[in-house]
Design a protein around this motif. Structure first.
Motif, PDB file in Angstrom:
ATOM      1  N   GLN A   1       3.548 -12.162  22.407  1.00  0.00           N
ATOM      2  CA  GLN A   1       4.675 -11.559  22.688  1.00  0.00           C
ATOM      3  C   GLN A   1       5.055 -11.660  24.049  1.00  0.00           C
ATOM      4  N   GLU A   2       6.703 -11.761  24.008  1.00  0.00           N
ATOM      5  CA  GLU A   2       7.307 -12.312  25.139  1.00  0.00           C
ATOM      6  C   GLU A   2       8.053 -10.969  25.572  1.00  0.00           C
ATOM      7  N   MET A   3       7.920 -10.813  27.050  1.00  0.00           N
ATOM      8  CA  MET A   3       8.643  -9.789  27.840  1.00  0.00           C
ATOM      9  C   MET A   3       9.327 -10.373  29.172  1.00  0.00           C
ATOM     10  N   THR A   4      10.263  -9.403  29.563  1.00  0.00           N
ATOM     11  CA  THR A   4      11.076  -9.701  30.892  1.00  0.00           C
ATOM     12  C   THR A   4      11.287  -8.571  31.726  1.00  0.00           C
TER      13      THR A   4
ATOM     14  N   LYS B   1      19.345 -11.834  23.620  1.00  0.00           N
ATOM     15  CA  LYS B   1      20.425 -11.312  24.536  1.00  0.00           C
ATOM     16  C   LYS B   1      19.819 -11.456  26.078  1.00  0.00           C
ATOM     17  N   PHE B   2      18.597 -10.970  25.969  1.00  0.00           N
ATOM     18  CA  PHE B   2      17.779 -10.967  27.311  1.00  0.00           C
ATOM     19  C   PHE B   2      17.662 -12.443  27.781  1.00  0.00           C
ATOM     20  N   ARG B   3      17.288 -13.533  26.783  1.00  0.00           N
ATOM     21  CA  ARG B   3      17.031 -14.572  26.881  1.00  0.00           C
ATOM     22  C   ARG B   3      18.154 -15.453  27.618  1.00  0.00           C
ATOM     23  N   GLU B   4      19.434 -15.208  26.923  1.00  0.00           N
ATOM     24  CA  GLU B   4      20.563 -15.817  27.442  1.00  0.00           C
ATOM     25  C   GLU B   4      21.167 -15.176  28.658  1.00  0.00           C
ATOM     26  N   THR B   5      20.743 -14.169  29.000  1.00  0.00           N
ATOM     27  CA  THR B   5      21.085 -13.607  30.299  1.00  0.00           C
ATOM     28  C   THR B   5      20.278 -13.990  31.317  1.00  0.00           C
TER      29      THR B   5
END
Length: 89
Positions: A43-46, A59-63
């Motif tokens: 699982q990936e988080m930011t 969306k978070f990946r693009e941001t």
């Protein structure tokens, strides 16, 4: 490191559900923003703007990619300015 795909009924996902995830930093975006990945289930988080940790969505990946691009450009300008200033002295 191999890419692990999160699955609903994998034993590692059950371990994470019971004992919590084991996140490691997978990518540094800036000094304050990082992306994390669970070593067991994948699982990936930011980090968010409010300082919380959220699931890494497209969306978070693009941001994060855009922020990394800006951060890299600013750091290169800063290094260039410092080198230019040190040569002038």
């Amino acid at each position: 490191m191999e890419n692990k795909i999160p699955r609903l009924f994998s034993p590692n996902a059950w371990i994470c559900a019971v004992f919590s995830h084991n996140f490691t930093v997978s990518q540094r975006i800036t000094d304050h923003i990082k992306e994390y990945k669970c070593t067991r289930c994948g699982q990936e988080m930011t980090d968010t703007a409010q300082g919380f940790i959220a699931k890494l969505t497209p969306k978070f990946r693009e941001t994060n990619a855009y922020i990394a691009k800006i951060h890299k450009r600013r750091r290169s300008r800063k290094v260039f300015a410092e080198n230019d200033f040190s040569r002038a002295s």
